[in-house]
Design a protein around this motif. Structure first.
Motif, PDB file in Angstrom:
ATOM      1  N   ALA A 216       0.833  -1.207   0.000  1.00 46.51           N
ATOM      2  CA  ALA A 216       0.000   0.000   0.000  1.00 46.51           C
ATOM      3  C   ALA A 216       0.868   1.257   0.000  1.00 46.51           C
ATOM      4  CB  ALA A 216      -0.934  -0.006   1.209  1.00 46.51           C
ATOM      5  N   LYS A 217       1.949   1.238   0.769  1.00 50.03           N
ATOM      6  CA  LYS A 217       2.860   2.386   0.791  1.00 50.03           C
ATOM      7  C   LYS A 217       3.545   2.556  -0.553  1.00 50.03           C
ATOM      8  CE  LYS A 217       3.906   2.497   5.725  1.00 50.03           C
ATOM      9  NZ  LYS A 217       4.913   2.251   6.766  1.00 50.03           N
ATOM     10  N   ASP A 218       3.982   1.443  -1.159  1.00 42.77           N
ATOM     11  CA  ASP A 218       4.647   1.510  -2.460  1.00 42.77           C
ATOM     12  C   ASP A 218       3.728   2.074  -3.539  1.00 42.77           C
ATOM     13  OD1 ASP A 218       6.906   0.462  -1.297  1.00 42.77           O
ATOM     14  OD2 ASP A 218       6.652  -1.562  -2.131  1.00 42.77           O
ATOM     15  N   GLU A 219       2.446   1.802  -3.423  1.00 43.58           N
ATOM     16  CA  GLU A 219       1.465   2.285  -4.398  1.00 43.58           C
ATOM     17  C   GLU A 219       0.872   3.642  -3.995  1.00 43.58           C
ATOM     18  OE1 GLU A 219       0.517   0.853  -7.343  1.00 43.58           O
ATOM     19  OE2 GLU A 219       2.131  -0.593  -7.025  1.00 43.58           O
ATOM     20  N   ASN A 220       1.371   4.223  -2.909  1.00 42.48           N
ATOM     21  CA  ASN A 220       0.872   5.504  -2.392  1.00 42.48           C
ATOM     22  C   ASN A 220      -0.632   5.474  -2.124  1.00 42.48           C
ATOM     23  OD1 ASN A 220       3.326   6.936  -2.256  1.00 42.48           O
ATOM     24  ND2 ASN A 220       3.271   7.210  -4.471  1.00 42.48           N
ATOM     25  N   ILE A 221      -1.115   4.328  -1.698  1.00 45.44           N
ATOM     26  CA  ILE A 221      -2.540   4.167  -1.405  1.00 45.44           C
ATOM     27  C   ILE A 221      -2.987   5.145  -0.325  1.00 45.44           C
ATOM     28  CG2 ILE A 221      -4.276   2.567  -0.460  1.00 45.44           C
ATOM     29  CD1 ILE A 221      -3.402   1.781  -3.267  1.00 45.44           C
ATOM     30  N   PHE A 222      -2.131   5.359   0.676  1.00 45.59           N
ATOM     31  CA  PHE A 222      -2.507   6.201   1.810  1.00 45.59           C
ATOM     32  C   PHE A 222      -2.677   7.667   1.420  1.00 45.59           C
ATOM     33  CE2 PHE A 222      -0.080   2.665   3.822  1.00 45.59           C
ATOM     34  CZ  PHE A 222      -1.155   2.072   4.444  1.00 45.59           C
ATOM     35  N   LYS A 223      -2.122   8.051   0.277  1.00 45.77           N
ATOM     36  CA  LYS A 223      -2.229   9.438  -0.182  1.00 45.77           C
ATOM     37  C   LYS A 223      -3.338   9.628  -1.211  1.00 45.77           C
ATOM     38  CE  LYS A 223       2.622  10.389   0.671  1.00 45.77           C
ATOM     39  NZ  LYS A 223       3.909  10.775   0.119  1.00 45.77           N
ATOM     40  N   SER A 224      -3.948   8.552  -1.662  1.00 43.92           N
ATOM     41  CA  SER A 224      -4.960   8.644  -2.709  1.00 43.92           C
ATOM     42  C   SER A 224      -6.250   9.261  -2.171  1.00 43.92           C
ATOM     43  CB  SER A 224      -5.256   7.270  -3.302  1.00 43.92           C
ATOM     44  OG  SER A 224      -5.975   6.478  -2.386  1.00 43.92           O
ATOM     45  N   ALA A 225      -6.961   9.915  -3.072  1.00 48.31           N
ATOM     46  CA  ALA A 225      -8.236  10.536  -2.707  1.00 48.31           C
ATOM     47  C   ALA A 225      -9.247   9.471  -2.293  1.00 48.31           C
ATOM     48  CB  ALA A 225      -8.767  11.357  -3.879  1.00 48.31           C
ATOM     49  N   GLU A 226      -9.234   8.336  -2.978  1.00 50.12           N
ATOM     50  CA  GLU A 226     -10.167   7.259  -2.639  1.00 50.12           C
ATOM     51  C   GLU A 226      -9.961   6.756  -1.219  1.00 50.12           C
ATOM     52  OE1 GLU A 226     -11.387   2.789  -4.168  1.00 50.12           O
ATOM     53  OE2 GLU A 226     -10.091   4.019  -5.418  1.00 50.12           O
ATOM     54  N   PHE A 227      -8.705   6.592  -0.809  1.00 51.86           N
ATOM     55  CA  PHE A 227      -8.396   6.141   0.546  1.00 51.86           C
ATOM     56  C   PHE A 227      -8.879   7.171   1.567  1.00 51.86           C
ATOM     57  CE2 PHE A 227      -5.551   5.990   4.244  1.00 51.86           C
ATOM     58  CZ  PHE A 227      -5.757   4.677   4.663  1.00 51.86           C
ATOM     59  N   LYS A 228      -8.597   8.442   1.303  1.00 57.95           N
ATOM     60  CA  LYS A 228      -9.009   9.504   2.230  1.00 57.95           C
ATOM     61  C   LYS A 228     -10.525   9.573   2.334  1.00 57.95           C
ATOM     62  CE  LYS A 228      -4.810  12.148   1.666  1.00 57.95           C
ATOM     63  NZ  LYS A 228      -4.162  13.348   1.147  1.00 57.95           N
ATOM     64  N   ASN A 229     -11.223   9.354   1.221  1.00 53.28           N
ATOM     65  CA  ASN A 229     -12.699   9.351   1.259  1.00 53.28           C
ATOM     66  C   ASN A 229     -13.211   8.170   2.087  1.00 53.28           C
ATOM     67  OD1 ASN A 229     -12.971  11.645  -0.289  1.00 53.28           O
ATOM     68  ND2 ASN A 229     -13.111  10.503  -2.203  1.00 53.28           N
ATOM     69  N   GLN A 230     -12.565   7.023   1.990  1.00 55.41           N
ATOM     70  CA  GLN A 230     -12.971   5.863   2.779  1.00 55.41           C
ATOM     71  C   GLN A 230     -12.815   6.104   4.269  1.00 55.41           C
ATOM     72  OE1 GLN A 230     -14.322   2.872   1.914  1.00 55.41           O
ATOM     73  NE2 GLN A 230     -14.519   3.553  -0.197  1.00 55.41           N
ATOM     74  N   LEU A 231     -11.772   6.853   4.636  1.00 58.85           N
ATOM     75  CA  LEU A 231     -11.557   7.157   6.059  1.00 58.85           C
ATOM     76  C   LEU A 231     -12.655   8.051   6.616  1.00 58.85           C
ATOM     77  CD1 LEU A 231      -7.704   7.729   6.329  1.00 58.85           C
ATOM     78  CD2 LEU A 231      -9.034   5.772   7.126  1.00 58.85           C
ATOM     79  N   GLU A 232     -13.143   8.943   5.779  1.00 61.86           N
ATOM     80  CA  GLU A 232     -14.209   9.842   6.229  1.00 61.86           C
ATOM     81  C   GLU A 232     -15.509   9.105   6.310  1.00 61.86           C
ATOM     82  OE1 GLU A 232     -14.251  13.070   3.483  1.00 61.86           O
ATOM     83  OE2 GLU A 232     -12.241  13.701   4.003  1.00 61.86           O
TER      84      GLU A 232
END
Length: 95
Positions: free
Chosen positions: A79-95
């Motif tokens: 996930a870190k290698d793919e920058n998943i944590f910085k993606s808009a989709e990931f941030k939307n899921q957290l909200e």
């Protein structure tokens, strides 16, 4: 596909290291620069309720916990290698 195959091979290789009850500071598996020791496995087991902790004291159960730690580490690294944590989709899921 290549990445999945590499991950499966890495997990298979590392899970053969096992948990042999050696000293807590000796690495039983290594993922990149991260060493997994018996102390790490015991800490993971300590996170479970007391009844489950008792059931996780066998060599086989500790090997399954090691596999779980390896799986989590590999997934987090991917996930870190793919920058998943910085993606808009990931941030939307957290909200």
């Amino acid at each position: 596909m290549k990445r999945i195959l590499l991950t499966v091979l890495l997990i298979s290789y590392l899970s053969t290291c096992g948990c042999d009850g050696s000293k807590d500071k000796k690495a039983v598996a290594t993922i990149g620069n991260e060493q997994i020791t018996n102390a790490v496995i015991n800490k993971k087991i300590a996170d479970y309720p007391a009844q489950i902790q008792q059931a996780l004291q066998t060599k086989e159960a500790k090997a399954r916990v090691l596999d779980q730690i390896i799986d989590e580490s590999v997934l987090i690294k991917a996930a870190k290698d793919e920058n998943i944590f910085k993606s808009a989709e990931f941030k939307n899921q957290l909200e």
